[in-house]
Design an enzyme around this catalytic site. Sequence first.
Site, PDB file in Angstrom:
ATOM      1  N   ARG A 195      38.362 -31.593  27.491  1.00  0.00           N
ATOM      2  CA  ARG A 195      39.304 -30.552  27.049  1.00  0.00           C
ATOM      3  C   ARG A 195      39.474 -30.612  25.534  1.00  0.00           C
ATOM      4  NH1 ARG A 195      43.409 -29.648  23.900  1.00  0.00           N
ATOM      5  NH2 ARG A 195      44.431 -31.560  24.657  1.00  0.00           N
ATOM      6  N   HIS A 200      36.798 -28.785  21.517  1.00  0.00           N
ATOM      7  CA  HIS A 200      36.906 -28.216  20.158  1.00  0.00           C
ATOM      8  C   HIS A 200      35.686 -28.552  19.308  1.00  0.00           C
ATOM      9  CE1 HIS A 200      40.896 -26.533  20.582  1.00  0.00           C
ATOM     10  NE2 HIS A 200      41.361 -27.679  21.051  1.00  0.00           N
TER      11      HIS A 200
END
Length: 343
Positions: free
Chosen positions: A12, A16
């Site tokens: 998660r 990025h």
Amino acid sequence: MKAPRLTDTTLRDGSHPMRHQFTREQVAKIVQALDRAGVPVIEVSHGDGLAGSSLQYGFSHTSEFDLIETARSYAERAKIAALMLPGIGTRQELKEAVARGIQVVRIATQCTEADISEQHFGLAKELGLETVGFLMMAHMRPPEALVEQAKLMESYGADCVYIVDSAGAMLPHDAAARVRALKEALSVQVGFHAHNNLGLGIGNTLAALEAGADQIDGCLRGLGAGAGNAATELLAAVLDRLGLNPGLDVFGLMDAAEYIVAPIMPFQPFPDRDAITIGYAGVYSTFLLHAKRAGEQYGIDPREILVELGRRQAVAGQEDWIIDVALDLSRRRGAGTRKEAHG
């Protein structure tokens, strides 16, 4: 200190730096390794949470629901979690995530906006989920203000409330004070989520544990936003040395980081100049590119812009402030130059 519950958020927060390009195959290998190493909770979703795949936040290579489904199929013991931000994720996405296999939802708001999460916690409880509240950018508010927000999340049904150092701006005493305040005020568990922008991901996590944190986060190889998160394999090694290992296979996590995650990383997050500036200024990493552009346009060091944004306590969604700050700094510099010329 006591042995904490560890949530690994490689799939998660690590999304990025991966630009949200995780594949089913990568998820399968990472989940299988984490599960075998005894990690009890594995977070899987777009970096900005459920429904984050968009022009604004970056499109996912593979649907996060497909990744969640894959993760659940390879997790024999670990629970699968997802992040949800009110204003991005909706009832529809949460229900779909449950159908695909999540057992935990982590509901994140700005640390001053817990009141927008009430309906999300309510639905999550209706769906039978374990619920975790995330107070993001928690360095921006004092402990007593965070207690008020945490109590709201507790009243909405949170089973745990996290202090989240989104900008990697906290020092160890900051982390400890905030965790301690929540522990004294809440009847539910308290967690801590670190970023490494000032090189304190592990140190701040240990300070949080000393203050009573029940849950902590990590990412394999530190793969996360900014300078990354506290590295899961490092946390496991340190906890083991402290006699606080909650059942993690230290060597297994080291191998997962080295042989599964490292080869697919586009780069190794670390505290470079940009990341340090984000932590030093205490602002979101999303401000960085905008500040660089504004700095170039107005002849201002972007670091000065970011520090001023931090002083003004700008948060996500206030990117329009960046031009205003650059203009203000440019005018001040111009005024100073004129005074020198007349002096």
